[in-house]
Design a protein around this motif. Sequence first.
Motif, mmCIF file in Angstrom:
data_model
loop_
_atom_site.group_PDB
_atom_site.id
_atom_site.type_symbol
_atom_site.label_atom_id
_atom_site.label_comp_id
_atom_site.label_asym_id
_atom_site.label_seq_id
_atom_site.Cartn_x
_atom_site.Cartn_y
_atom_site.Cartn_z
ATOM 1 N N TRP A 137 0.941 -1.357 0.029
ATOM 2 C CA TRP A 137 -0.034 -0.001 0.250
ATOM 3 C C TRP A 137 1.146 1.440 -0.067
ATOM 4 N N LYS A 138 1.877 1.251 0.756
ATOM 5 C CA LYS A 138 2.815 2.429 0.636
ATOM 6 C C LYS A 138 3.445 2.523 -0.267
ATOM 7 N N LEU A 139 4.103 1.675 -1.015
ATOM 8 C CA LEU A 139 4.578 1.629 -2.292
ATOM 9 C C LEU A 139 3.776 2.462 -3.311
ATOM 10 N N LYS A 140 2.756 1.879 -3.595
ATOM 11 C CA LYS A 140 1.581 2.314 -4.316
ATOM 12 C C LYS A 140 1.359 3.725 -4.090
ATOM 13 N N ARG A 141 1.346 4.287 -2.552
ATOM 14 C CA ARG A 141 0.847 5.721 -2.456
ATOM 15 C C ARG A 141 1.966 6.463 -2.825
ATOM 16 N N ILE A 142 3.043 5.947 -2.692
ATOM 17 C CA ILE A 142 4.282 6.741 -3.125
ATOM 18 C C ILE A 142 4.385 7.068 -4.828
ATOM 19 N N ALA A 143 4.048 5.968 -5.195
ATOM 20 C CA ALA A 143 4.187 6.178 -6.660
ATOM 21 C C ALA A 143 3.180 6.870 -7.313
ATOM 22 N N ASN A 144 1.946 6.622 -6.719
ATOM 23 C CA ASN A 144 0.888 7.513 -7.050
ATOM 24 C C ASN A 144 0.945 9.125 -6.921
ATOM 25 N N LYS A 145 1.625 9.420 -5.832
ATOM 26 C CA LYS A 145 1.628 10.748 -5.352
ATOM 27 C C LYS A 145 2.848 11.454 -6.205
ATOM 28 N N LEU A 146 3.876 10.779 -6.297
ATOM 29 C CA LEU A 146 5.137 11.129 -6.993
ATOM 30 C C LEU A 146 4.929 11.525 -8.481
ATOM 31 N N THR A 147 4.345 10.489 -9.215
ATOM 32 C CA THR A 147 4.300 10.466 -10.590
ATOM 33 C C THR A 147 3.844 11.789 -11.278
ATOM 34 N N TRP A 160 4.330 14.805 -10.228
ATOM 35 C CA TRP A 160 5.427 15.886 -10.004
ATOM 36 C C TRP A 160 6.579 15.407 -10.855
ATOM 37 N N LEU A 161 7.002 13.981 -11.045
ATOM 38 C CA LEU A 161 8.073 13.712 -11.676
ATOM 39 C C LEU A 161 7.715 13.856 -13.163
ATOM 40 N N SER A 162 6.327 13.852 -13.695
ATOM 41 C CA SER A 162 5.989 14.020 -15.002
ATOM 42 C C SER A 162 6.581 15.152 -15.640
ATOM 43 N N THR A 163 6.737 16.227 -14.862
ATOM 44 C CA THR A 163 7.083 17.641 -15.098
ATOM 45 C C THR A 163 8.650 17.525 -15.934
ATOM 46 N N TYR A 164 9.358 16.464 -15.458
ATOM 47 C CA TYR A 164 10.798 16.288 -16.118
ATOM 48 C C TYR A 164 10.608 15.374 -17.164
ATOM 49 N N ILE A 214 13.631 13.638 -7.203
ATOM 50 C CA ILE A 214 12.729 12.901 -6.414
ATOM 51 C C ILE A 214 12.467 13.654 -5.215
ATOM 52 N N LEU A 215 13.728 14.320 -4.577
ATOM 53 C CA LEU A 215 13.171 15.114 -3.347
ATOM 54 C C LEU A 215 12.325 16.218 -3.710
ATOM 55 N N TYR A 216 12.279 16.979 -4.632
ATOM 56 C CA TYR A 216 11.505 17.948 -4.796
ATOM 57 C C TYR A 216 10.082 17.501 -5.144
ATOM 58 N N ALA A 217 10.024 16.161 -5.757
ATOM 59 C CA ALA A 217 8.606 15.415 -5.948
ATOM 60 C C ALA A 217 7.933 15.172 -4.261
ATOM 61 N N LEU A 218 8.981 14.659 -3.741
ATOM 62 C CA LEU A 218 8.475 14.080 -2.220
ATOM 63 C C LEU A 218 8.171 15.553 -1.457
ATOM 64 N N SER A 219 8.680 16.603 -1.487
ATOM 65 C CA SER A 219 8.295 17.701 -0.951
ATOM 66 C C SER A 219 6.989 18.383 -1.487
ATOM 67 N N ARG A 220 6.816 18.247 -2.919
ATOM 68 C CA ARG A 220 5.539 18.920 -3.125
ATOM 69 C C ARG A 220 4.540 18.035 -3.009
ATOM 70 N N ARG A 270 6.063 1.822 -10.296
ATOM 71 C CA ARG A 270 6.105 3.011 -11.142
ATOM 72 C C ARG A 270 5.152 2.876 -12.257
ATOM 73 N N ASP A 271 4.763 1.974 -12.843
ATOM 74 C CA ASP A 271 3.830 1.771 -13.911
ATOM 75 C C ASP A 271 2.502 1.788 -13.235
ATOM 76 N N TYR A 272 2.292 1.228 -12.230
ATOM 77 C CA TYR A 272 0.935 1.312 -11.561
ATOM 78 C C TYR A 272 0.846 2.890 -11.317
ATOM 79 N N GLY A 273 1.738 3.659 -10.745
ATOM 80 C CA GLY A 273 1.465 5.200 -10.627
ATOM 81 C C GLY A 273 1.226 5.817 -11.915
ATOM 82 N N LYS A 274 1.830 5.436 -12.956
ATOM 83 C CA LYS A 274 1.718 6.264 -14.199
ATOM 84 C C LYS A 274 0.076 5.988 -14.628
#
Length: 77
Positions: free
Chosen positions: A9-19, A21-25, A36-42, A65-69
């Motif tokens: 659950w935690k891994l899915k949550r992290i992937a879901n929330k960071l995707t 913010w990381l897609s801006t790159y 990754i640190l920027y995405a975590l903070s945002r 990562r694929d799940y988050g995307k």
Amino acid sequence: MLLKALRNWKLKRIANKLTPWLSTYGDKESYSDEEILYALSRAKISDKNLDLAKQIFNGTLSQYRDYGKTEYLNRKK
């Protein structure tokens, strides 16, 4: 069993929330620690999850990562 479910659950949550913010790159194979640190903070996720986020977006846990995307693209519709 419960610990495995919580970790999943935690891994899915992290992937879901960071995707988003990381897609801006752009869609990259791996992201830098700063990105990754920027995405975590945002996403308002604690920096103590940095190792898990690195594993998801740079390493061995790419299925999350694929799940988050997929979840991100479904929300955008």
